[in-house]
Scaffold this active site. Structure first.
Site, PDB file in Angstrom:
ATOM      1  CG  ASP A   1      88.618   3.577 -38.005  1.00 28.24           C
ATOM      2  OD1 ASP A   1      88.208   3.754 -36.884  1.00 28.24           O
ATOM      3  OD2 ASP A   1      89.141   4.585 -38.633  1.00 28.24           O
TER       4      ASP A   1
ATOM      5  CE1 TYR B   1      91.956   9.257 -20.136  1.00 26.65           C
ATOM      6  CE2 TYR B   1      90.918   9.266 -17.783  1.00 26.65           C
ATOM      7  CZ  TYR B   1      91.833   8.814 -18.508  1.00 26.65           C
ATOM      8  OH  TYR B   1      92.218   7.494 -18.309  1.00 26.65           O
TER       9      TYR B   1
ATOM     10  CE  LYS C   1      89.318   6.206 -20.526  1.00 22.67           C
ATOM     11  NZ  LYS C   1      89.604   5.071 -21.271  1.00 22.67           N
TER      12      LYS C   1
END
Length: 300
Positions: free
Chosen positions: A74, A171, A175
């Site tokens: 993780d 989002y 990015k």
């Protein structure tokens, strides 16, 4: 056998599926030993609840000609990442040549319907932790091996390499930040001979995208009736071949700090997709979509 990365050691963080899997397999195809990490293994799935596993990816790396080593990690847990890099250093004599930060896991947390002020804040911040902080944690523990070697490549996998808004606040932020991570790492790594770049695919035919359209990689063209743009999509292997070409390029430092794309790199390196084509979604956008949606934007 064309194996320019024979003897090289790579870590693909987030190599369970999609672009990460494509990169891991194609690094294996040019001879690399690839540590494939992620949260989904045969021992259990992550919150993504997808069937793909790091074990399958590692097996594909080996079948392609490299050596695949799956490690369940993780990457939001610094202790697990620290232990991973300690293992790589121990098993490989302190060598690491390529770091690929492809951890994502943000699909369950992306809200495509609402503006920021109507979104759940905890969910959005979790997306950032999963998609950006994981990259920072991984680089923090991996970069000392690259610096010590005095050469190597860091690849930050993103979506889009221009300033165009990506349709959802968190989002888009994730990015865009990933590209900035490449820029910042490039600046700090340059004196040590290590390159760092960001890279984006075009319209990627990931496992999840194929499932969305109800097709497989063998039948993907059937989905063009649902979305004509899908005719210009590309496989994860295409992204993988772009990264493999960068990793094998002795002059990759000239690209350090840049946000690259498969659309641009295929022209320079000459690689093809699995069917022999050279998809170029940026060129398709310019000819077919720009009038409707505007230009992709200036490079970041």
């Amino acid at each position: 056998m064309n194996a320019p990365l024979h003897g090289h050691i790579a870590l693909v963080a987030g190599g369970t599926r999609g672009g990460g899997r494509g990169i891991a397999v194609e690094l294996g195809a040019v001879g690399a030993t690839v540590y494939v990490t992620g949260r989904s293994s045969r021992a259990g799935r992550s919150e993504m609840q997808r069937p793909e596993t790091i074990d399958e990816t590692a097996e594909r790396v080996t079948a392609a000609g490299g050596t695949g080593i799956p490690v369940r990690v993780d990457h939001s847990d610094p202790a697990q990442v620290r232990d991973l890099l300690a293992r790589i250093a121990r098993e490989q004599g302190g060598r690491l040549d390529v770091l690929v930060n492809s951890v994502w896991g943000g699909d369950p947390h992306t809200d495509w319907e609402h503006p920021l002020w109507e979104q759940d804040l905890d969910t959005g911040l979790r997306l950032l932790r999963q998609a950006v902080e994981t990259h920072v944690i991984t680089s923090r523990h991996a970069l000392p091996l690259l610096v010590r070697r005095g050469r190597g490549l860091v690849v930050e996998v993103t979506d889009g390499n221009t300033a165009r808004y990506r349709g959802s606040f968190f989002y888009d932020l994730a990015k865009s930040q990933v590209i900035r991570l490449a820029v910042a790492q490039a600046a700090e790594l340059r004196p040590h001979g290590v390159a760092a770049v960001a890279i984006t695919p075009g319209f990627l035919r990931s496992e999840a995208v194929l499932d969305h359209f109800g097709v497989t990689e063998d039948t993907w063209r059937e989905a063009i009736a649902q979305d004509p743009h899908f005719a210009h999509s590309e496989t994860p292997a295409y992204l993988g071949r772009a990264v493999a070409a960068l990793a094998a390029d002795p002059h990759v430092m000239a690209k350090s700090g840049r946000a690259l794309s498969t659309a641009g790199l295929h022209r320079e390196y000459g690689f093809t997709d699995t069917d022999g084509t050279q998809p170029d979604f940026a060129a398709y956008w310019a000819t077919a979509l720009e009038d409707q949606y505007g230009p992709l934007g200036d490079p970041l």
